[in-house]
Structures are given as C-alpha cells and as structure tokens.
Design an enzyme around this catalytic site. Structure first.
Site, mmCIF file in Angstrom:
data_model
loop_
_atom_site.group_PDB
_atom_site.id
_atom_site.type_symbol
_atom_site.label_atom_id
_atom_site.label_comp_id
_atom_site.label_asym_id
_atom_site.label_seq_id
_atom_site.Cartn_x
_atom_site.Cartn_y
_atom_site.Cartn_z
ATOM 1 N N HIS A 1 -5.580 9.610 0.964
ATOM 2 C CA HIS A 1 -5.436 8.671 2.078
ATOM 3 C C HIS A 1 -6.152 9.138 3.350
ATOM 4 O O HIS A 1 -5.603 9.069 4.461
ATOM 5 C CB HIS A 1 -3.945 8.442 2.359
ATOM 6 C CG HIS A 1 -3.642 7.117 3.010
ATOM 7 N ND1 HIS A 1 -3.636 6.948 4.379
ATOM 8 C CD2 HIS A 1 -3.343 5.905 2.497
ATOM 9 C CE1 HIS A 1 -3.312 5.689 4.669
ATOM 10 N NE2 HIS A 1 -3.147 5.029 3.550
ATOM 11 N N HIS B 1 3.728 -2.412 3.072
ATOM 12 C CA HIS B 1 3.682 -1.009 2.648
ATOM 13 C C HIS B 1 4.930 -0.581 1.889
ATOM 14 O O HIS B 1 6.024 -1.100 2.130
ATOM 15 C CB HIS B 1 3.501 -0.096 3.868
ATOM 16 C CG HIS B 1 2.143 -0.208 4.483
ATOM 17 N ND1 HIS B 1 1.820 -1.244 5.347
ATOM 18 C CD2 HIS B 1 1.016 0.524 4.324
ATOM 19 C CE1 HIS B 1 0.546 -1.108 5.713
ATOM 20 N NE2 HIS B 1 0.034 -0.048 5.112
ATOM 21 N N ASP C 1 0.817 -1.214 0.000
ATOM 22 C CA ASP C 1 0.000 0.000 0.000
ATOM 23 C C ASP C 1 0.853 1.267 0.000
ATOM 24 O O ASP C 1 2.010 1.258 0.420
ATOM 25 C CB ASP C 1 -0.872 0.044 1.258
ATOM 26 C CG ASP C 1 -1.970 -1.013 1.255
ATOM 27 O OD1 ASP C 1 -2.004 -1.843 0.330
ATOM 28 O OD2 ASP C 1 -2.780 -0.980 2.197
ATOM 29 N N HIS D 1 -6.261 3.234 -3.772
ATOM 30 C CA HIS D 1 -6.123 3.406 -2.310
ATOM 31 C C HIS D 1 -6.473 4.851 -1.916
ATOM 32 O O HIS D 1 -5.986 5.343 -0.904
ATOM 33 C CB HIS D 1 -4.698 3.041 -1.907
ATOM 34 C CG HIS D 1 -4.470 2.817 -0.443
ATOM 35 N ND1 HIS D 1 -5.327 2.102 0.368
ATOM 36 C CD2 HIS D 1 -3.438 3.204 0.381
ATOM 37 C CE1 HIS D 1 -4.840 2.067 1.602
ATOM 38 N NE2 HIS D 1 -3.712 2.736 1.643
#
Ligand code: ZN
Length: 189
Positions: free
Chosen positions: A62, A151, A9, A58
């Site tokens: 964020h 990540h 991510d 995503h």
C-alpha cells in the site's frame, strides 16, 4: 443502466470482512485487496471469492506508487497478482492504486500485468472516520454506473452497508459488476 459498483479497499480484515460479507447479503461487490493482508488472512480471501465478489489488486504494501522505481512498482503489483491468483484460481484484472495516486508510469506498470485501473466516482470518506450516517448519505448520491469507494477495517462502513443497499434499492439501483464505460472516465474524489 441501473447498476452501481460498491468497492471495498484494504482488506481482508478479520475485524470486518466476515460482517461485511454478511451485510452484503448476496449483493455483489468488488474488493481491492492489500497483498500483505491477503497473505496474513488467506481464508478470508477465499471466503470473499466464494461469496461471488470480484477481487482486485491494491498492491502488496500500500505505498504511494508514483515515487517508486519501476522495479519496485512492478514488485508491488506482481507479488499481489501471484498471491491472489494462487488463493482464488483467478488472476485479477482490476487494479486500484493506493490513495488513488497514479501517473503514466503507474499506468505502464499495471498495463504490463493486464490490469485495468479503477478509481471511483463517490468517496464516502469512511477512511477519514465518517460515521455510518455520512457514509450512507455519500453513497446515496452515486449516479447510475458509478463507483462507490469504501474500506475494510471500519465498523461504521459495515453498519452503513445495509442502509446503503436499501437506499440504492429505493432509487431502483442495483449493486453489480464494475462498468467498463465508467472505467474510462473515473473521477478522483
Ligand atoms: Zn487503500
């Protein structure tokens, strides 16, 4: 079924994306990209796609999505969809909400964009600063068909990837595409 899904991510990230692509060494992963970062580093988005990885949405900035207005939620998702489609020629079909924070309203927004929500079954806690050894130990516990959360922007994650791949191979598990059967019973970790 001996496939597990490795997911990364928050990229792309100039400090880690090239090294991560090299570390994956042909193994297939899914990258849930942060729209602002994709806009800042479009060539990295193309490199991820060219390496055969799957790209998911995503959001643009964020945020935690549930508190947002419907219009703001939609903007976060739509803007990212449009950019990623523009950069790769493919409209993403997978979505991961920031922080795994989701509710019925988020589900409605992403359904409107033809997206399927993907959480994870194993959290490596690389986001919390876990060292490579802990990331490997967590990822090693993934069950067949499971989804591992990792990540971008974390050098320890890049260092862990070759060891994760070796540990999976030793168990007869192979990184591959996300399994729709797992998507219907995601676990937040
Ligand atoms: Zn994130």
């Amino acid at each position: 079924m001996n496939t597990v899904a490795l997911t990364f991510d928050d990229g792309p990230c100039p400090e880690t994306t090239p090294a991560l692509l090299a570390a994956l060494d042909g193994a297939t992963a899914t990258f849930f990209l942060w729209g602002e970062h994709a806009a800042a580093h479009p060539s990295l988005v193309r490199e991820i796609a060219a390496a055969g990885h799957r790209i998911g949405n995503h959001t643009w900035t964020h945020p935690r999505l549930p508190p947002l207005t419907a219009a703001a939620r939609d903007e976060e998702v739509r803007r990212t969809q449009d950019l990623l489609a523009d950069l790769t020629g493919d409209r993403p079909s997978l979505f991961r909400p920031p922080y795994g924070d989701t509710d019925a309203a988020v589900a409605e927004t992403i359904a409107g964009h033809g997206l399927t929500e993907v959480l994870w079954t194993v959290d490596t806690r690389d986001w919390a600063g876990a060292p490579a050894g802990e990331i490997v130990a967590a990822a090693e516990r993934v069950e067949p068909g499971g989804i591992v959360l990792m990540h971008e922007g974390r050098p320890a994650t890049v260092a862990a990837v070759p060891r994760v791949l070796a540990a999976l191979a030793a168990r007869g598990l192979r990184p591959g595409p996300l399994d729709p059967a797992v998507l219907e019973r995601p676990v937040r970790g």
